[in-house]
Design a protein around this motif. Structure first.
Motif, mmCIF file in Angstrom:
data_model
loop_
_atom_site.group_PDB
_atom_site.id
_atom_site.type_symbol
_atom_site.label_atom_id
_atom_site.label_comp_id
_atom_site.label_asym_id
_atom_site.label_seq_id
_atom_site.Cartn_x
_atom_site.Cartn_y
_atom_site.Cartn_z
ATOM 1 N N ALA A 10 0.826 -1.205 0.000
ATOM 2 C CA ALA A 10 0.000 0.000 0.000
ATOM 3 C C ALA A 10 0.865 1.263 0.000
ATOM 4 C CB ALA A 10 -0.942 0.004 1.200
ATOM 5 N N ALA A 11 1.915 1.257 0.813
ATOM 6 C CA ALA A 11 2.806 2.418 0.849
ATOM 7 C C ALA A 11 3.543 2.570 -0.475
ATOM 8 C CB ALA A 11 3.807 2.276 1.999
ATOM 9 N N ALA A 12 3.936 1.449 -1.086
ATOM 10 C CA ALA A 12 4.621 1.515 -2.373
ATOM 11 C C ALA A 12 3.704 2.090 -3.446
ATOM 12 C CB ALA A 12 5.110 0.125 -2.780
ATOM 13 N N LEU A 13 2.428 1.723 -3.398
ATOM 14 C CA LEU A 13 1.475 2.281 -4.360
ATOM 15 C C LEU A 13 1.348 3.790 -4.173
ATOM 16 C CD1 LEU A 13 -0.669 2.026 -6.561
ATOM 17 C CD2 LEU A 13 -2.327 1.451 -4.763
ATOM 18 N N ALA A 14 1.321 4.257 -2.933
ATOM 19 C CA ALA A 14 1.235 5.701 -2.682
ATOM 20 C C ALA A 14 2.456 6.421 -3.236
ATOM 21 C CB ALA A 14 1.087 5.960 -1.188
ATOM 22 N N VAL A 15 3.638 5.825 -3.055
ATOM 23 C CA VAL A 15 4.856 6.428 -3.602
ATOM 24 C C VAL A 15 4.798 6.442 -5.120
ATOM 25 C CG1 VAL A 15 7.362 6.157 -3.845
ATOM 26 C CG2 VAL A 15 6.279 5.830 -1.616
ATOM 27 N N TYR A 16 4.313 5.348 -5.713
ATOM 28 C CA TYR A 16 4.247 5.309 -7.176
ATOM 29 C C TYR A 16 3.282 6.364 -7.699
ATOM 30 C CZ TYR A 16 4.048 3.705 -11.960
ATOM 31 O OH TYR A 16 4.122 3.664 -13.330
ATOM 32 N N ARG A 17 2.172 6.566 -7.022
ATOM 33 C CA ARG A 17 1.259 7.634 -7.448
ATOM 34 C C ARG A 17 1.959 8.991 -7.399
ATOM 35 N NH1 ARG A 17 -4.042 6.376 -8.101
ATOM 36 N NH2 ARG A 17 -4.815 4.405 -7.224
ATOM 37 N N GLU A 18 2.784 9.197 -6.384
ATOM 38 C CA GLU A 18 3.539 10.457 -6.272
ATOM 39 C C GLU A 18 4.526 10.594 -7.425
ATOM 40 O OE1 GLU A 18 6.186 12.798 -2.861
ATOM 41 O OE2 GLU A 18 5.450 10.771 -2.478
ATOM 42 N N LEU A 19 5.220 9.496 -7.752
ATOM 43 C CA LEU A 19 6.175 9.528 -8.862
ATOM 44 C C LEU A 19 5.458 9.773 -10.196
ATOM 45 C CD1 LEU A 19 8.454 6.538 -7.809
ATOM 46 C CD2 LEU A 19 9.093 8.962 -7.790
ATOM 47 N N LEU A 20 4.290 9.154 -10.367
ATOM 48 C CA LEU A 20 3.508 9.382 -11.583
ATOM 49 C C LEU A 20 3.144 10.860 -11.723
ATOM 50 C CD1 LEU A 20 0.948 6.425 -11.812
ATOM 51 C CD2 LEU A 20 2.822 6.922 -13.383
ATOM 52 N N ALA A 21 2.700 11.456 -10.627
ATOM 53 C CA ALA A 21 2.308 12.866 -10.671
ATOM 54 C C ALA A 21 3.490 13.762 -11.026
ATOM 55 C CB ALA A 21 1.701 13.287 -9.337
ATOM 56 N N LEU A 22 4.658 13.477 -10.461
ATOM 57 C CA LEU A 22 5.848 14.271 -10.763
ATOM 58 C C LEU A 22 6.247 14.106 -12.232
ATOM 59 C CD1 LEU A 22 7.972 13.545 -7.569
ATOM 60 C CD2 LEU A 22 6.957 15.742 -8.208
ATOM 61 N N THR A 23 6.197 12.873 -12.726
ATOM 62 C CA THR A 23 6.547 12.629 -14.124
ATOM 63 C C THR A 23 5.554 13.306 -15.057
ATOM 64 O OG1 THR A 23 7.471 10.483 -13.490
ATOM 65 C CG2 THR A 23 7.085 10.857 -15.828
ATOM 66 N N ALA A 24 4.265 13.186 -14.750
ATOM 67 C CA ALA A 24 3.243 13.810 -15.588
ATOM 68 C C ALA A 24 3.407 15.323 -15.629
ATOM 69 C CB ALA A 24 1.850 13.440 -15.080
ATOM 70 N N ALA A 25 3.788 15.924 -14.498
ATOM 71 C CA ALA A 25 4.007 17.373 -14.458
ATOM 72 C C ALA A 25 5.197 17.767 -15.328
ATOM 73 C CB ALA A 25 4.217 17.832 -13.023
ATOM 74 N N ALA A 26 6.274 16.958 -15.285
ATOM 75 C CA ALA A 26 7.441 17.243 -16.128
ATOM 76 C C ALA A 26 7.082 17.136 -17.599
ATOM 77 C CB ALA A 26 8.584 16.286 -15.781
ATOM 78 N N ASP A 53 10.086 6.460 -12.642
ATOM 79 C CA ASP A 53 10.697 6.178 -11.345
ATOM 80 C C ASP A 53 11.681 7.249 -10.884
ATOM 81 O OD1 ASP A 53 9.368 3.732 -11.236
ATOM 82 O OD2 ASP A 53 10.982 2.710 -12.301
ATOM 83 N N CYS A 54 11.788 8.346 -11.612
ATOM 84 C CA CYS A 54 12.852 9.316 -11.354
ATOM 85 C C CYS A 54 12.261 10.655 -10.924
ATOM 86 C CB CYS A 54 13.696 9.477 -12.621
ATOM 87 S SG CYS A 54 15.139 10.511 -12.384
#
Length: 211
Positions: free
Chosen positions: A33-49, A120-121
């Motif tokens: 569950a925590a890993a999914l939350a982190v992945y959602r955060e990474l997705l949002a950062l990538t989408a913003a870039a 992932d970056c």
């Protein structure tokens, strides 16, 4: 060198944020569950870039979205990727073959410079994406090195299949082997700043600590 009249195109290799899919190394350290939350955060950062770079992009999903049937329109954006069409990566193919196909389709559709990224970056920015495409005006290949021996971005102005062949994906040999292949092909390579991916609990701790 690429034809300046031909547009650039960005390929985003991603997964849908679904519990239990992907980020297995991270989940082993902090829980699914925590890993999914982190992945959602990474997705949002990538989408913003990606949005900030203002470059045409296609999202290549690792699996078909849940509930996506044969009639699902890939030109209807996914919620995490507003404004971008999506495709599904070829099933059961090695990562190199999947990337090669995505590059080939982008060039066949008329792109003059093509780059691929993952999700992932957290250090990836719109400015770095624009820099990558600028470098392809004067170089054959651009690479964004990751500090684990892989890369967070690879771009080229025409398809070089050998850069995707005979790689031990997800190991520290990917970047040096890719650069060695590029050298053997006589390609001019530009390198972006080194960044780090978030693959494990240790990577996450470094990111949270601001390292």
């Amino acid at each position: 060198m690429p034809d300046a009249a031909l547009p650039p195109h960005l390929l985003v290799f991603a997964r849908e944020p679904v519990l239990g899919r992907g980020k297995t190394r991270l989940a082993a350290g902090i829980g699914a569950a925590a890993a999914l939350a982190v992945y959602r955060e990474l997705l949002a950062l990538t989408a913003a870039a990606v949005a900030g770079a203002q470059v045409p992009a296609t999202v290549w999903l690792a699996e078909a979205p849940a509930g996506a049937g044969a009639g699902t329109d890939p030109h209807q954006p996914r919620p995490e990727w507003p404004g971008h069409p999506w495709r599904v990566q070829p099933a059961a193919a090695p990562l190199g073959a999947r990337m090669a196909q995505a590059f080939a389709e982008a060039f066949a559709a008329g792109a003059g410079r093509v780059a691929v990224i993952g999700t992932d970056c957290p250090g990836l920015s719109a400015a770095l994406l624009r820099q990558a495409f600028d470098q392809l005006q004067t170089h054959d290949v651009v690479v964004g090195p990751a500090d684990d021996g892989g890369y967070y971005l690879l771009g080229m102005n025409r398809l070089h299949p050998k850069l995707f062949a005979n790689k031990a994906w997800s190991t520290a040999t990917v970047l040096p082997d890719t650069l060695a292949d590029a050298a053997r092909l006589g390609l001019r390579v530009a390198q972006l700043p080194v960044l780090h991916d978030i693959d494990s609990a240790e990577d996450l701790a470094r990111w949270r600590a601001g390292e």
